[in-house]
Design a protein around this motif. Structure first.
Motif, PDB file in Angstrom:
ATOM      1  N   VAL A 296       1.030  -1.132   0.141  1.00 47.64           N
ATOM      2  CA  VAL A 296       0.216   0.167  -0.142  1.00 47.64           C
ATOM      3  C   VAL A 296       0.992   1.174   0.022  1.00 47.64           C
ATOM      4  O   VAL A 296       1.961   1.329   0.984  1.00 47.64           O
ATOM      5  CB  VAL A 296      -0.989  -0.186   1.054  1.00 47.64           C
ATOM      6  N   VAL A 297       0.585   2.200  -1.223  1.00 52.64           N
ATOM      7  CA  VAL A 297       1.350   3.152  -1.306  1.00 52.64           C
ATOM      8  C   VAL A 297       0.975   4.692  -0.429  1.00 52.64           C
ATOM      9  O   VAL A 297       1.619   5.339  -0.073  1.00 52.64           O
ATOM     10  CB  VAL A 297       2.182   3.785  -2.428  1.00 52.64           C
ATOM     11  N   SER A 298      -0.598   4.383  -0.826  1.00 48.30           N
ATOM     12  CA  SER A 298      -1.415   5.864  -0.117  1.00 48.30           C
ATOM     13  C   SER A 298      -2.638   5.001   0.094  1.00 48.30           C
ATOM     14  O   SER A 298      -2.938   3.868  -0.448  1.00 48.30           O
ATOM     15  CB  SER A 298      -1.358   6.867  -0.961  1.00 48.30           C
ATOM     16  N   ARG A 299      -3.171   5.969   0.825  1.00 46.66           N
ATOM     17  CA  ARG A 299      -5.005   5.639   0.904  1.00 46.66           C
ATOM     18  C   ARG A 299      -5.279   6.853   1.922  1.00 46.66           C
ATOM     19  O   ARG A 299      -4.963   7.469   2.231  1.00 46.66           O
ATOM     20  CB  ARG A 299      -4.978   4.736   2.032  1.00 46.66           C
ATOM     21  N   GLY A 313       5.242  -4.387  -7.534  1.00 49.14           N
ATOM     22  CA  GLY A 313       6.886  -4.406  -8.164  1.00 49.14           C
ATOM     23  C   GLY A 313       6.714  -4.147  -9.547  1.00 49.14           C
ATOM     24  O   GLY A 313       7.229  -3.860 -10.074  1.00 49.14           O
ATOM     25  N   LYS A 314       5.610  -3.904 -10.076  1.00 46.59           N
ATOM     26  CA  LYS A 314       5.375  -3.914 -11.915  1.00 46.59           C
ATOM     27  C   LYS A 314       4.870  -2.088 -12.223  1.00 46.59           C
ATOM     28  O   LYS A 314       4.509  -2.247 -13.138  1.00 46.59           O
ATOM     29  CB  LYS A 314       4.572  -4.945 -12.288  1.00 46.59           C
ATOM     30  N   GLY A 315       4.221  -1.475 -10.745  1.00 45.49           N
ATOM     31  CA  GLY A 315       4.040  -0.608 -11.162  1.00 45.49           C
ATOM     32  C   GLY A 315       2.441  -0.057 -10.053  1.00 45.49           C
ATOM     33  O   GLY A 315       2.130  -0.666  -9.800  1.00 45.49           O
ATOM     34  N   GLN A 316       2.442   1.124 -10.004  1.00 45.67           N
ATOM     35  CA  GLN A 316       1.232   1.518  -9.344  1.00 45.67           C
ATOM     36  C   GLN A 316      -0.187   1.543  -9.529  1.00 45.67           C
ATOM     37  O   GLN A 316      -0.717   1.424 -10.933  1.00 45.67           O
ATOM     38  CB  GLN A 316       1.172   3.156  -8.550  1.00 45.67           C
ATOM     39  N   SER A 317      -0.728   1.356  -9.117  1.00 50.18           N
ATOM     40  CA  SER A 317      -2.812   1.009  -9.112  1.00 50.18           C
ATOM     41  C   SER A 317      -3.503   1.291  -8.013  1.00 50.18           C
ATOM     42  O   SER A 317      -3.513   0.995  -7.155  1.00 50.18           O
ATOM     43  CB  SER A 317      -2.649  -0.846  -9.255  1.00 50.18           C
ATOM     44  N   SER A 379     -13.113  -1.931  -7.263  1.00 50.47           N
ATOM     45  CA  SER A 379     -12.897  -1.499  -9.091  1.00 50.47           C
ATOM     46  C   SER A 379     -10.895  -1.558  -8.476  1.00 50.47           C
ATOM     47  O   SER A 379     -11.093  -0.527  -7.416  1.00 50.47           O
ATOM     48  CB  SER A 379     -12.900   0.255  -9.405  1.00 50.47           C
ATOM     49  N   ALA A 380      -9.976  -1.855  -9.728  1.00 49.78           N
ATOM     50  CA  ALA A 380      -9.459  -1.333  -9.686  1.00 49.78           C
ATOM     51  C   ALA A 380      -9.012  -1.183 -11.534  1.00 49.78           C
ATOM     52  O   ALA A 380      -9.140  -1.502 -12.245  1.00 49.78           O
ATOM     53  CB  ALA A 380      -8.223  -2.911  -9.888  1.00 49.78           C
ATOM     54  N   PHE A 381      -7.974  -0.132 -10.846  1.00 49.97           N
ATOM     55  CA  PHE A 381      -6.951   0.457 -12.115  1.00 49.97           C
ATOM     56  C   PHE A 381      -5.170   0.473 -12.524  1.00 49.97           C
ATOM     57  O   PHE A 381      -4.699  -0.218 -11.645  1.00 49.97           O
ATOM     58  CB  PHE A 381      -7.294   2.046 -12.239  1.00 49.97           C
ATOM     59  N   ASN A 382      -5.115   0.124 -14.139  1.00 54.10           N
ATOM     60  CA  ASN A 382      -3.871   0.039 -14.249  1.00 54.10           C
ATOM     61  C   ASN A 382      -2.852   1.432 -13.950  1.00 54.10           C
ATOM     62  O   ASN A 382      -2.042   1.658 -14.917  1.00 54.10           O
ATOM     63  CB  ASN A 382      -3.535  -0.937 -15.574  1.00 54.10           C
ATOM     64  N   PRO A 395      -4.791  -3.781 -14.280  1.00 54.15           N
ATOM     65  CA  PRO A 395      -4.777  -3.476 -12.461  1.00 54.15           C
ATOM     66  C   PRO A 395      -4.045  -4.216 -12.040  1.00 54.15           C
ATOM     67  O   PRO A 395      -3.505  -6.026 -12.270  1.00 54.15           O
ATOM     68  CB  PRO A 395      -5.461  -3.590 -12.562  1.00 54.15           C
ATOM     69  N   ALA A 396      -3.480  -4.207 -10.532  1.00 54.71           N
ATOM     70  CA  ALA A 396      -2.416  -5.088  -9.641  1.00 54.71           C
ATOM     71  C   ALA A 396      -3.148  -5.984  -9.169  1.00 54.71           C
ATOM     72  O   ALA A 396      -2.761  -7.158  -8.715  1.00 54.71           O
ATOM     73  CB  ALA A 396      -1.856  -4.320  -8.524  1.00 54.71           C
TER      74      ALA A 396
END
Length: 416
Positions: A296-299, A313-317, A379-382, A395-396
């Motif tokens: 978790v990078v931010s919330r 590890g593959k980018g933020q989502s 929902s999740a986004f790439n 998305p992650a």
């Protein structure tokens, strides 16, 4: 393959309906924002964190277009005679359009006014609104004012004066302050389009008084909020002038006596039973349910809305969740053709492009409703934000993981 409904489950259904007619009709956005914030839980299918940015998606055509009024509304009038607009001690339920226009004109600095029109509210729609184009010699800019009443201290009141989360809405400046009379004022400087595909600037002032009077003032550096050439470097009112218009005492006398979201009585004439509510924190519940291997990078978010930005590890989502008690009366609209589990739970999944314009952004959604109408949508986004370009291919979280989280029985433990 997508199943069930195809709309963004976090958008206000009112905004979605209005966008369907966006190329044809015009209506007043501040009044709609105020109404959307005060409407009941049945229509609250939007991202709370994006309340300012969500405003941009509700706009239809520009200030100069024809004003389309709901049934029972008061007709709009053009910029004809402008009688004086003295303040009164009791707010009327219906305000004359002439008085609204006159009030706004009186509060503006010197300049040329054109295209003025107003709607006085009344009937089942009680949000007076007025808009016009103001030119101080540097180019015309649209200005619009909407009035409403909200319950003091309510979530709608707090949301109206809360700066949006930059995960959803990019902006140059936003601040909220408490005035000497106890009112809360938000001043926002941002853009009409979150993805900045056109650099139309949107500046906004939002006032909530201790009595629940709500004044929404918006202005643009173009003569219409959308699809109009930029006519000036900045909107016509400086930030201090915008503040002065929003806090002018004349508006408070014109605010409806009751809010558009006021409680309705049941068939017996008695107030309806209180609706069930979600008493927990959606984001606090979401985090422990995330799959292993994502950081978790931010919330953010509160109550029934929450989001996290994760990185595997593959980018933020971006992953967002919304919970809504007892949505049974709109189940047919939301879940036509959806899967029904053995216990009666409805499940709809969707994979498609993100709605907010970020290049290459996709949105994957799992939308569930229990038999008691309790709805959990994830929902999740790439990308780490909807309005920025994609940072990864997908998305992650997979659709299967989103579905598993949405169906987790822990969500129902916070329903009271």
């Amino acid at each position: 393959m997508p199943t069930g409904h195809q709309d963004d489950p976090f958008e206000d259904r009112l905004g979605a309906a209005l966008r369907q007619t966006g190329d044809t009709f015009d209506t007043d956005r501040p009044a709609l924002i105020a109404a959307g914030q005060a409407r009941g839980r049945k229509l609250r299918l939007r991202r709370r964190a994006a309340v300012v940015g969500g405003a941009a998606s509700i706009a239809l055509v520009g200030i100069a277009g024809a004003l389309v009024l709901p049934k029972g509304g008061t007709e709009a009038v053009g910029s004809g005679p402008t009688p004086s607009a003295p303040a009164s001690s009791t707010a009327p339920q219906t305000v004359s359009a002439e008085r609204l226009i006159a009030t706004l004109k009186q509060l503006l600095p010197e300049g040329k006014v054109s295209g003025a029109e107003a709607w006085g509210g009344g009937g089942v729609h009680s949000m007076p609104s007025v808009r016009l184009v103001h030119d101080d010699g540097e180019g015309g800019g649209a200005i619009s004012v909407g009035l409403n009443r909200v319950e003091p201290g309510s979530a709608a009141a707090r949301e109206a004066v809360s700066c949006p989360d930059k995960v959803y809405v990019p902006y140059d400046s936003c601040r909220t302050s408490r005035l000497s009379d106890g009112s809360m004022l938000m001043l926002f400087q941002g853009y009409e389009y979150p993805d900045r595909r056109v650099d139309t600037k949107l500046w906004r002032a939002e006032l909530i008084t201790p009595e629940g009077e709500q004044v929404s003032v918006m202005e643009w550096n173009a003569e219409a909020e959308k699809d109009a050439p930029i006519t000036r470097a900045e909107p016509p009112l400086s930030l201090e002038e915008l503040r002065a218009v929003a806090t002018a005492p004349q508006w408070r006398a014109l605010v409806p006596a009751t809010s558009d979201g006021s409680k309705k009585a049941g068939a017996s004439g008695k107030p309806a039973d209180p609706a069930p509510t979600f008493t927990g924190s959606a984001v606090d519940m979401l985090v422990p349910l995330l799959p292993k291997g994502v950081k978790v990078v931010s919330r953010g978010g509160e109550g029934d809305f929450g989001y996290v930005v994760v990185d595997d590890g593959k980018g933020q989502s971006l992953v967002q969740v919304n919970v809504q008690p007892d949505m049974r009366d709109v189940a047919n609209e939301l879940y036509g053709g959806a899967e029904t589990l053995p216990d009666g739970t409805l499940v709809a999944t969707q994979q498609g492009p993100g709605e907010k314009g970020g290049a290459g952004v996709v949105m994957w959604t799992a939308d569930t409703m229990r038999t008691d109408g309790f709805r959990v949508v994830i929902s999740a986004f790439n990308s780490g934000a909807q309005h920025t370009a994609a940072t990864r291919e997908a998305p992650a979280l997979t659709i299967e993981q989103l579905r598993e989280i949405a169906l987790d029985p822990k969500w129902s433990t916070q329903l009271k």
